[in-house]
Scaffold this active site. Structure first.
Site, PDB file in Angstrom:
ATOM      1  N   GLY A 164       0.786  -1.224   0.000  1.00 31.14           N
ATOM      2  CA  GLY A 164       0.000   0.000   0.000  1.00 31.14           C
ATOM      3  C   GLY A 164       0.817   1.273   0.000  1.00 31.14           C
ATOM      4  N   ARG A 191       4.091 -11.028  -6.906  1.00 26.67           N
ATOM      5  CA  ARG A 191       4.066  -9.955  -7.896  1.00 26.67           C
ATOM      6  C   ARG A 191       3.003  -8.948  -7.459  1.00 26.67           C
ATOM      7  NH1 ARG A 191       7.270 -11.254 -12.110  1.00 26.67           N
ATOM      8  NH2 ARG A 191       7.636 -13.459 -12.571  1.00 26.67           N
ATOM      9  N   THR A 194      -2.167  -4.764  -6.124  1.00 24.72           N
ATOM     10  CA  THR A 194      -2.758  -3.439  -6.328  1.00 24.72           C
ATOM     11  C   THR A 194      -1.686  -2.374  -6.512  1.00 24.72           C
ATOM     12  OG1 THR A 194      -2.829  -3.052  -3.935  1.00 24.72           O
ATOM     13  CG2 THR A 194      -4.777  -4.048  -4.947  1.00 24.72           C
ATOM     14  N   ASP A 252      -7.922  -6.210  -1.569  1.00 24.50           N
ATOM     15  CA  ASP A 252      -7.086  -7.119  -0.788  1.00 24.50           C
ATOM     16  C   ASP A 252      -7.655  -7.160   0.637  1.00 24.50           C
ATOM     17  OD1 ASP A 252      -5.050  -8.871  -0.316  1.00 24.50           O
ATOM     18  OD2 ASP A 252      -3.442  -7.387  -0.324  1.00 24.50           O
ATOM     19  N   SER A 260      -3.307 -15.202   2.906  1.00 18.81           N
ATOM     20  CA  SER A 260      -2.351 -15.163   1.811  1.00 18.81           C
ATOM     21  C   SER A 260      -0.922 -15.118   2.334  1.00 18.81           C
ATOM     22  CB  SER A 260      -2.629 -13.941   0.930  1.00 18.81           C
ATOM     23  OG  SER A 260      -1.604 -13.748  -0.013  1.00 18.81           O
TER      24      SER A 260
END
Length: 492
Positions: A164, A191, A194, A252, A260
């Site tokens: 972020g 990878r 966002t 997310d 995750s």
């Protein structure tokens, strides 16, 4: 219905079955229905795609996962997998049981869910969230599907940032420091989801990031560390499918994020992990309260998985480093390792590395390892082990040839830098797919600014993408400049 099977390539890894509309109508098959295909004494299932042109009547087209299907086959309608019911339950905001989450994970892994159904699952989690118990069960289920790395050493270090923050590529620096200190740190990274560049996108500027498990073990044995793409091996592979569905929506959600991160860490064999949770306006977690809540949940799930997790709650309002985008962030990383570079990137890397060393019980100075050149030497060894050019210099890393600089329209003070808007601009310029696209930030918060001073420069690989980014820049204000009087009012 008996049909002749033929292979088709329509650029998908999904198990799609192409039926001519005539045959589909006779069979009663609608788009994304399932059909059961019996062939050579075996039965397989595919997801229906109707077409008027790609296959003629009497023929069934099968995509890559079903290319083993040959000859005359018997095609019948099949029901949807049970997990579709559980996705619907989550859409209705009903808490899922462990076996229901396991079914969803299993069907995602085996490509039994269509893209629409996978998107529905992602949307349900985004809209309704996951309870702590759901997150624990989901993380376990995601870990159990796929390979798991095992290491002989009792302490395996790891680090992850929830992202972020523009330019926050501290991982290559931290891995270099920690590996140079003698710890094992097999870093698998994602990878971009966002952002304009995930760690794997940045490292790929220097070297390969896709390796087999045996190759990863060899790299770590040689260097103590690695910087590889987690999706290149079968570590929590369902996570990569979920990220694929999240990416177009730029979402997310917290519970899925925890599952995750920790499913990847557990699959990588990590025992001691530092999780960086940036908070502030314009990043994923916007308040200190929310950051603390997320940190508590991460620790609880870590304890459930027997992974020793500690969280660093960091201020995420300002970008870290100057570059945003794979090549530009790679240049910042190498400059810091070379002894120069953005102070914000150097300082955060050292602090997190120090925290990880302490967490693992190692008495070593991250600052000394960086300033002595040991971290740079270790980084070059890792790059060489991963097939890259170890002697690359930061001056070798050039951004895209197309560029434009946005300048201040007034004299004053930079009062805010919006991470989200910077990321939007870098992505519009082509990052991360265009590795040399992105932007460079010339100002930080509280900087004095004169009218006409540079605020940021956008780089692109093509004039078209630069023009698209310029049009977006005209509508945004990623670097906010206010007069001194207005800035004082804003602070109050």
């Amino acid at each position: 219905m008996q049909l002749e099977a033929t292979t088709v390539d329509i650029g998908t890894t999904r198990p799609l079955v192409l039926l001519n509309t005539v045959d589909a109508a006779e069979l009663g098959a609608h788009p994304i229905d399932r059909v059961r295909i019996q062939h050579a004494g075996e039965t397989t299932t595919g997801i229906v795609k109707r077409t008027d042109e790609l296959v003629p009547p009497g023929t069934v087209g099968v995509t890559e996962p079903l290319h083993h299907v040959r000859g005359t086959v018997d095609v019948t309608l099949a029901g949807a997998p049970h997990s579709v019911r559980y996705v619907r339950k989550k859409l209705d905001d009903i808490e899922l049981e462990a076996d229901e989450l396991e079914a969803i994970v299993r069907d995602i892994h085996e490509s039994r869910l269509s893209d629409v159904e996978l998107s529905a699952y992602v949307s349900a989690v985004y809209a309704n969230g996951l309870s702590l118990e759901e997150t624990k069960h989901l993380t376990e289920a995601m870990t159990d599907v796929g390979e798991q790395l095992q290491w002989e050493t009792p302490v395996v270090a790891d680090k992850h940032s929830i992202g972020g923050v523009a330019g926050n590529c501290v991982t290559p620096i931290i891995v270099s420091i920690v590996a140079a200190a003698g710890l094992t740190m097999p870093k698998t990274s994602s990878r971009a989801v966002t952002s304009p560049a995930g760690t794997a996108d940045v490292v790929e500027v220097f070297c390969d990031v896709e390796f087999t498990i045996a190759e990863i073990e060899s790299i770590v044995e040689e260097t103590n560390g690695c910087l590889v793409w987690g999706g290149g091996v079968d570590l929590s592979p369902v996570d990569d499918e979920i990220i694929r569905a999240e990416n177009p929506l730029s979402i997310d959600p917290p519970g899925q994020l925890i599952a995750s991160v920790l499913s990847k860490k557990r699959s990588a064999g990590s025992t001691h992990v530092v999780i960086d949770i940036p908070y502030g306006e314009g990043v994923k977690v916007e308040s200190l309260v929310a950051a603390r809540e997320l940190a508590d949940d991460v620790k609880r799930v870590g304890d459930h998985l027997e992974v020793d997790v500690t969280c660093a709650i960091t201020h995420g309002t300002d970008p870290i480093g100057r570059g945003v985008g794979p090549v530009l962030e790679a240049r910042d990383v190498l400059e810091v390792l070379e002894g120069d570079g953005p102070e914000s990137l150097r300082l955060k890397s050292v602090r997190l590395a120090e925290m990880l060393l302490t967490h693992c019980g190692v008495d070593a100075s991250a600052t000394e390892i960086l300033e002595s050149g040991r971290a740079l030497e270790r980084f070059r060894r890792i790059v060489a082990a991963q097939g890259g050019e170890p002697d690359i210099e930061s001056t070798d890393l050039e951004p895209g040839a197309e560029s434009t600089t946005v300048r201040a329209e007034r004299t004053g003070i930079a009062t805010r830098i919006d991470n989200r808007q910077l990321c939007e601009l870098a992505r519009r310029a082509g990052a991360p797919l265009d590795s040399r696209a992105g932007l460079v930030i010339h100002r930080t918060v509280t900087d004095a600014v004169e009218s006409g001073d540079r605020l940021y420069t956008i780089y692109a690989e093509t004039p078209t993408k630069l023009a698209e980014a310029e049009r977006l820049a005209d509508r945004l204000e990623p670097v906010r400049v206010r007069s001194k009087a207005d800035a004082l009012v804003e602070r109050r």
